[in-house]
Design a protein around this motif. Structure first.
Motif, PDB file in Angstrom:
ATOM      1  N   GLN A 191       0.835  -1.197   0.000  1.00  0.00           N
ATOM      2  CA  GLN A 191       0.000   0.000   0.000  1.00  0.00           C
ATOM      3  C   GLN A 191       0.875   1.255   0.000  1.00  0.00           C
ATOM      4  OE1 GLN A 191      -3.598   0.591   0.269  1.00  0.00           O
ATOM      5  NE2 GLN A 191      -3.556  -1.408  -0.679  1.00  0.00           N
ATOM      6  N   ALA A 194       2.441   1.549  -3.438  1.00  0.00           N
ATOM      7  CA  ALA A 194       1.497   2.077  -4.421  1.00  0.00           C
ATOM      8  C   ALA A 194       1.338   3.581  -4.248  1.00  0.00           C
ATOM      9  CB  ALA A 194       0.142   1.381  -4.280  1.00  0.00           C
ATOM     10  N   SER A 197       4.464   5.316  -5.445  1.00  0.00           N
ATOM     11  CA  SER A 197       4.615   5.249  -6.899  1.00  0.00           C
ATOM     12  C   SER A 197       3.716   6.270  -7.593  1.00  0.00           C
ATOM     13  CB  SER A 197       4.299   3.847  -7.416  1.00  0.00           C
ATOM     14  OG  SER A 197       2.911   3.669  -7.532  1.00  0.00           O
ATOM     15  N   LEU A 198       2.683   6.755  -6.888  1.00  0.00           N
ATOM     16  CA  LEU A 198       1.833   7.800  -7.466  1.00  0.00           C
ATOM     17  C   LEU A 198       2.436   9.184  -7.262  1.00  0.00           C
ATOM     18  CD1 LEU A 198      -1.656   6.498  -6.349  1.00  0.00           C
ATOM     19  CD2 LEU A 198      -0.844   6.698  -8.687  1.00  0.00           C
ATOM     20  N   GLY A 199       3.573   9.242  -6.567  1.00  0.00           N
ATOM     21  CA  GLY A 199       4.221  10.528  -6.353  1.00  0.00           C
ATOM     22  C   GLY A 199       3.934  11.141  -5.000  1.00  0.00           C
ATOM     23  N   LEU A 200       3.151  10.465  -4.151  1.00  0.00           N
ATOM     24  CA  LEU A 200       2.896  11.001  -2.820  1.00  0.00           C
ATOM     25  C   LEU A 200       4.175  10.927  -1.987  1.00  0.00           C
ATOM     26  CD1 LEU A 200      -0.100  10.318  -3.747  1.00  0.00           C
ATOM     27  CD2 LEU A 200      -0.592  10.024  -1.333  1.00  0.00           C
TER      28      LEU A 200
ATOM     29  N   ARG B  53      10.727  -1.831 -10.332  1.00  0.00           N
ATOM     30  CA  ARG B  53      10.743  -1.094  -9.061  1.00  0.00           C
ATOM     31  C   ARG B  53      11.953  -0.154  -8.993  1.00  0.00           C
ATOM     32  NH1 ARG B  53       7.519  -3.001  -4.867  1.00  0.00           N
ATOM     33  NH2 ARG B  53       9.070  -2.323  -3.369  1.00  0.00           N
ATOM     34  N   ASN B  56      11.257   2.958 -10.971  1.00  0.00           N
ATOM     35  CA  ASN B  56      10.352   3.852 -10.245  1.00  0.00           C
ATOM     36  C   ASN B  56      10.968   4.338  -8.937  1.00  0.00           C
ATOM     37  OD1 ASN B  56       8.010   5.285 -10.100  1.00  0.00           O
ATOM     38  ND2 ASN B  56       6.748   3.616  -9.355  1.00  0.00           N
ATOM     39  N   LEU B  58      11.700   2.822  -6.343  1.00  0.00           N
ATOM     40  CA  LEU B  58      11.181   2.205  -5.123  1.00  0.00           C
ATOM     41  C   LEU B  58      12.258   1.339  -4.474  1.00  0.00           C
ATOM     42  CD1 LEU B  58       7.581   1.172  -6.293  1.00  0.00           C
ATOM     43  CD2 LEU B  58       8.172   2.943  -4.636  1.00  0.00           C
ATOM     44  N   ARG B  84       8.659  10.255  -9.662  1.00  0.00           N
ATOM     45  CA  ARG B  84       7.517   9.331  -9.717  1.00  0.00           C
ATOM     46  C   ARG B  84       6.267   9.988 -10.273  1.00  0.00           C
ATOM     47  NH1 ARG B  84       8.939   7.993  -4.126  1.00  0.00           N
ATOM     48  NH2 ARG B  84      10.618   6.476  -4.215  1.00  0.00           N
ATOM     49  N   ARG B  85       6.191  11.320 -10.206  1.00  0.00           N
ATOM     50  CA  ARG B  85       5.028  11.999 -10.797  1.00  0.00           C
ATOM     51  C   ARG B  85       4.986  11.786 -12.306  1.00  0.00           C
ATOM     52  NH1 ARG B  85       5.710  17.779  -7.753  1.00  0.00           N
ATOM     53  NH2 ARG B  85       5.955  16.817  -5.722  1.00  0.00           N
ATOM     54  N   MET B  89       2.909   3.443 -12.349  1.00  0.00           N
ATOM     55  CA  MET B  89       3.240   2.041 -12.138  1.00  0.00           C
ATOM     56  C   MET B  89       1.979   1.285 -11.736  1.00  0.00           C
ATOM     57  SD  MET B  89       6.408   0.265 -10.378  1.00  0.00           S
ATOM     58  CE  MET B  89       6.492  -1.488 -10.139  1.00  0.00           C
ATOM     59  N   PHE B  91       0.648  -2.568 -10.396  1.00  0.00           N
ATOM     60  CA  PHE B  91       1.187  -3.769  -9.764  1.00  0.00           C
ATOM     61  C   PHE B  91       0.333  -4.988 -10.071  1.00  0.00           C
ATOM     62  CE2 PHE B  91       2.252  -0.028  -7.378  1.00  0.00           C
ATOM     63  CZ  PHE B  91       3.573  -0.214  -7.009  1.00  0.00           C
ATOM     64  N   ASN B  95      -3.228  -3.277  -5.747  1.00  0.00           N
ATOM     65  CA  ASN B  95      -2.879  -2.312  -4.691  1.00  0.00           C
ATOM     66  C   ASN B  95      -3.760  -1.072  -4.714  1.00  0.00           C
ATOM     67  OD1 ASN B  95      -0.905  -4.134  -4.257  1.00  0.00           O
ATOM     68  ND2 ASN B  95       0.817  -2.793  -4.661  1.00  0.00           N
ATOM     69  N   LEU B  96      -5.059  -1.258  -4.956  1.00  0.00           N
ATOM     70  CA  LEU B  96      -5.971  -0.128  -4.761  1.00  0.00           C
ATOM     71  C   LEU B  96      -6.061   0.134  -3.264  1.00  0.00           C
ATOM     72  CD1 LEU B  96      -8.830  -0.977  -7.282  1.00  0.00           C
ATOM     73  CD2 LEU B  96      -6.980   0.669  -7.543  1.00  0.00           C
ATOM     74  N   ALA B 109      -3.833  11.286  -6.022  1.00  0.00           N
ATOM     75  CA  ALA B 109      -2.563  11.893  -6.447  1.00  0.00           C
ATOM     76  C   ALA B 109      -2.782  13.190  -7.235  1.00  0.00           C
ATOM     77  CB  ALA B 109      -1.748  10.897  -7.259  1.00  0.00           C
ATOM     78  N   ARG B 157      -5.868   4.822 -12.441  1.00  0.00           N
ATOM     79  CA  ARG B 157      -5.260   5.618 -11.372  1.00  0.00           C
ATOM     80  C   ARG B 157      -3.859   6.085 -11.783  1.00  0.00           C
ATOM     81  NH1 ARG B 157      -4.373   2.962  -5.501  1.00  0.00           N
ATOM     82  NH2 ARG B 157      -2.733   1.849  -6.615  1.00  0.00           N
ATOM     83  N   ALA B 158      -3.117   5.180 -12.426  1.00  0.00           N
ATOM     84  CA  ALA B 158      -1.775   5.563 -12.878  1.00  0.00           C
ATOM     85  C   ALA B 158      -1.864   6.581 -14.018  1.00  0.00           C
ATOM     86  CB  ALA B 158      -1.005   4.330 -13.333  1.00  0.00           C
ATOM     87  N   ASN B 161      -2.383  10.670 -13.642  1.00  0.00           N
ATOM     88  CA  ASN B 161      -1.258  11.588 -13.451  1.00  0.00           C
ATOM     89  C   ASN B 161      -0.607  11.979 -14.775  1.00  0.00           C
ATOM     90  OD1 ASN B 161      -1.412  11.614 -10.652  1.00  0.00           O
ATOM     91  ND2 ASN B 161      -0.263   9.712 -10.491  1.00  0.00           N
TER      92      ASN B 161
END
Ligand code: ATP
Ligand code: MG
Lengths: 293, 257
Positions: A191, A194, A197-200, B53, B56, B58, B84-85, B89, B91, B95-96, B109, B157-158, B161
Motif C-alpha cells: 500500500q 502504491a 509510486s503515485l508521487g505522494l 521497481r 520507479n 522504489l 515518480r510523478r 506504475m 502492480f 494495490n488499490l 494523487a 489511477r496511474a 497523473n
C-alpha cells in the motif's frame, strides 16, 4: 443454513411487488414462533437465577448489617450532589486525557515507523518512552507528577490536577502508541509502495493511505483502552483533587457508612455504558467489514 | 528495429541490484524510445519486477544509471517524488486503497500531488473511467469490484497523473482467464494512443501482439532483445530457446505465426 437469512434480507430491500411463496411464509411464521419461545425461555431463566441470588444474599446472616452500611438510600441521596459534582470532574478529565493520550500515542507510533539513520535518536526516544511508561505502575507516575514535580518549586508549575492529567496521558499514551503501531504495521507494505509510486511523499502516503487504514483496524482496541482510562481517571483522587471517588470517601467518612462508594461505583458504570456500547458497535462493524460484507 | 529518430524516454545503463548478497540485476541495459512498448519476459526470479521497481526508484540501486527523458534520475540529490510523478506504475496485485472508493483512489494523487481541484480531478477521472466502461463504478469500493475491474481502475489511477512512462508488472497474472481480455484490450488501446510502456509479462501471446520490442531477462541481464517475431519465433540464445520451449510445452504461447 446461510440461505434463509440471505433470502429474508433480500425480500426486505427488494421492491414491494415481490409476493413471498408459501414456503417463505411458512419459514417466516416459524422464525417468529422461535423468537417468541426464546424470549420466554430467557425471561424465565433470568427470573429463576435472580430469585436464587436474592434469596441467598438476603438470607445471609450478616445481610442486615451490610444493607445498613452499604445500601442506605438516605445516605445515598444526601451524598448524591457531592458525588455528582466530583463525577463532572471525572468526565472533563476523561475527555482531556483521552484526546491527549490518543494524540500522543499516534505521534509516538508514527515516530517509531520512521526509517533511516537520521531518525535514530527520535526512534530510540519514542521506543524508550513506550517501554518505560508501559512498565511503570500508574500510581507511581501519579505520585511522581503530583508530589514530585511541585517539590521542584519551579515557576509556573501547573496545578496538581493538570499534573495528574499529564501522568494519565503519559501512561496511556504508551499503551495507545503500541496499539497504533500494530495498526500501522498491519497495513501491507504494498500500500505504501502504491502510494509512493503515485508521487505522494512519505508524509502524504502516511496521512492519506496508511493511517486511515491503520486507525480503522485498531479502533476497537483503542476504544477499549479509553474505557479502561475512564476508570483510572478516578485514581487522580489519590493526589488530592475531589473527583467522584474522593467525594464518596469524604461523605462516607462523615457518616461512617460505605453507601457513597456504591453510589460512585454505580455512576461510573452508568458513565461507561455508552462508551462500551460504542466500542461494541465499532467492533461489530469492523468484524463485518473483515468478513467481506 | 524500432531505433528510428524517436527520442529516448528511458535509458538504463549497467543496473546492479543485490538483495542480501544475491545479485538480482547484474549490469542490465535497457533503452525505451517514445511511443514504444517493451515487454520484459523471463523466468520467475529473473529480476523483472525488481527492474521496474528500480526504475520507479522504489528500490535503492547498487550501481548503474537511469535516465528519464535524458535527465539522470538515479543521481544523488534527485527528489524521487518528483520523478515518480512522471512515471506510472501498476502492480500485479492492483494495490488499490481499500478505504477509498474508486473515484478517490484515482483523484488522490492529482489532488494531493499535482494540486488539481477536486472538481477538475473528478471530471478527468470520470472521463477516464467512462473510456474503459467503468463509469458506473465511480462510487464503489474496491472490494465490490471484480479482479479485472480492479486492475483497470489501477491502470486508470496511474494514467490520471498523465505519466510520461507507464510500468506494468504482470498486470494480468492475478486474473481469471476470462478477465485477462478486458485488461489486455485496455493496454492495446493505450498503445494505440502512443503511451510509452514497459511491461513484465508471462503472456507470450500478448507480448507478441502488443510489444515493439521483447527483452529476455536471465540472471539479471537482458541476454536477448529485438522485435517479438525475432525473439519469440527465432531465438538465437540457448537460454531463450530453453525458456520458450518450456513455455510452449505448458501451452502458453498459442498460435505461432
Ligand atoms: N525485497 C526483497 N528482498 C529480498 N529478495 C528479493 C526482494 N525482492 C526480490 N527479491 C529476489 O530477487 C529476485 C528477483 O525477483 P523479481 O521479483 O524481480 O523476479 P521476477 O522476474 O519479477 O519474477 P516473477 O516472474 O516471479 O514475478 C528473486 O530471487 C527474489 O527472491
Ligand atoms: Mg515479478
Amino acid at each position: 443454513m446461510a440461505r434463509p437469512g440471505g433470502a429474508s434480507a433480500r425480500t426486505d430491500v427488494s421492491t414491494t411487488a415481490h409476493q413471498p411463496s408459501p414456503a417463505q411464509l411458512a419459514r417466516n411464521a416459524y422464525r417468529r414462533r422461535q423468537t417468541v419461545v426464546s424470549v420466554l425461555v430467557a425471561a424465565a431463566s433470568t427470573a429463576v437465577v435472580g430469585t436464587l441470588l436474592a434469596v441467598t444474599v438476603t438470607g445471609a446472616p450478616g445481610w442486615e448489617r451490610v444493607r445498613q452500611t452499604f445500601l442506605d438510600p438516605q445516605v445515598a441521596w444526601d451524598a448524591l450532589p457531592r458525588v455528582l459534582t466530583g463525577l463532572w470532574l471525572n468526565v472533563r478529565l476523561l475527555v482531556c486525557c483521552a484526546i491527549g493520550a490518543l494524540l500522543l500515542g499516534l505521534l509516538i507510533a508514527v515516530l517509531r515507523t520512521l526509517r533511516g539513520p537520521v531518525f535514530f535518536p527520535v526512534r530510540a526516544l519514542a521506543a524508550g518512552y513506550t517501554y518505560t511508561f508501559r512498565g511503570l505502575p500508574l500510581i507511581i507516575v501519579l505520585y511522581l507528577f503530583a508530589f514530585g514535580v511541585p517539590g521542584l518549586r519551579l515557576q509556573g508549575t501547573p496545578s496538581v490536577l493538570v499534573l495528574g492529567a499529564l501522568a494519565l496521558i503519559l501512561t496511556y499514551g504508551g499503551y495507545l502508541a503500541e496499539v497504533f503501531r500494530a495498526g500501522i504495521e498491519s497495513v501491507h507494505p504494498s500500500q505504501l509502495a502504491a502510494a509512493r509510486s503515485l508521487g505522494l511523499s512519505y508524509r502524504q502516503a502516511m496521512r492519506h493511505v496508511v493511517l486511515p487504514q491503520a486507525v480503522r483496524r485498531v479502533a476497537p482496541p483503542l476504544l477499549n483502552d479509553v474505557v479502561s482510562l475512564q476508570k483510572d481517571v478516578g485514581l487522580i483522587s489519590l493526589a488530592g483533587p475531589i473527583d467522584a471517588v474522593r467525594a464518596a470517601q469524604l461523605a462516607s467518612a462523615q457518616t461512617f457508612n460505605y453507601t457513597p462508594y456504591i453510589l460512585a461505583g454505580v455512576l461510573f458504570v452508568l458513565l461507561a455504558i455508552p462508551l462500551i456500547a460504542v466500542t461494541d458497535q465499532v467492533t461489530l462493524r469492523a468484524a463485518r467489514r473483515q468478513s467481506g460484507g | 528495429m524500432g531505433a528510428t529518430s524517436a527520442p529516448e524516454v528511458l535509458r538504463c545503463r549497467g543496473l546492479r541490484k543485490e538483495f542480501g548478497g544475491q545479485v538480482v540485476l547484474d549490469g542490465l541495459d535497457l533503452t525505451v524510445a517514445e511511443h514504444q512498448v517493451v515487454a520484459l519476459i523471463g523466468a520467475s526470479g529473473s529480476g523483472k519486477s525488481t527492474l521496474l521497481r528500480c526504475v520507479n526508484l522504489l528500490e535503492e540501486l547498487h550501481d548503474g544509471t537511469i535516465a528519464l527523458d535524458g535527465e539522470e534520475i538515479s543521481a544523488p540529490g534527485v527528489d524521487p517524488d518528483r520523478v515518480r510523478r512522471r512515471i506510472g506504475m501498476v502492480f500485479q496485485s492492483y494495490n488499490l486503497f481499500p478505504h477509498l472508493n474508486v473515484l478517490d483512489n484515482i483523484t488522490l494523487a492529482p489532488r494531493r500531488v499535482h494540486g488539481h481541484s477536486r472538481a477538475e480531478a473528478e471530471q478527468r477521472a470520470r472521463e477516464l473511467l467512462a473510456r474503459v466502461g467503468l463509469a458506473e463504478k465511480a462510487d464503489a469500493y474496491p472490494d465490490r469490484l471484480s479482479g479485472g475491474q480492479q486492475q483497470r481502475v489501477a491502470i486508470v489511477r496511474a494514467l490520471a497523473n498523465s505519466p510520461r512512462l507507464l510500468l506494468l508488472d504482470e498486470v494480468t497474472s492475478a486474473l481469471d482467464p476470462e478477465l485477462v481480455g478486458e485488461v489486455l484490450t485496455m493496454i492495446r488501446d493505450l498503445k494505440a494512443e502512443g503511451m510509452t510502456m514497459v511491461l513484465a509479462t508471462h503472456e507470450m501471446g500478448f507480448a507478441r501482439d502488443v510489444a515493439d520490442q521483447v527483452c529476455f531477462l536471465d540472471a539479471g541481464r537482458v541476454i536477448e532483445s529485438g522485435p517479438p517475431e525475432q525473439v519469440l519465433a527465432a531465438p538465437t540464445h540457448p537460454r531463450t530457446r530453453q525458456f520458450l520451449a518450456r513455455i510452449i510445452e505448458a501451452g502458453r504461447l498459442p498460435g505461432r505465426p
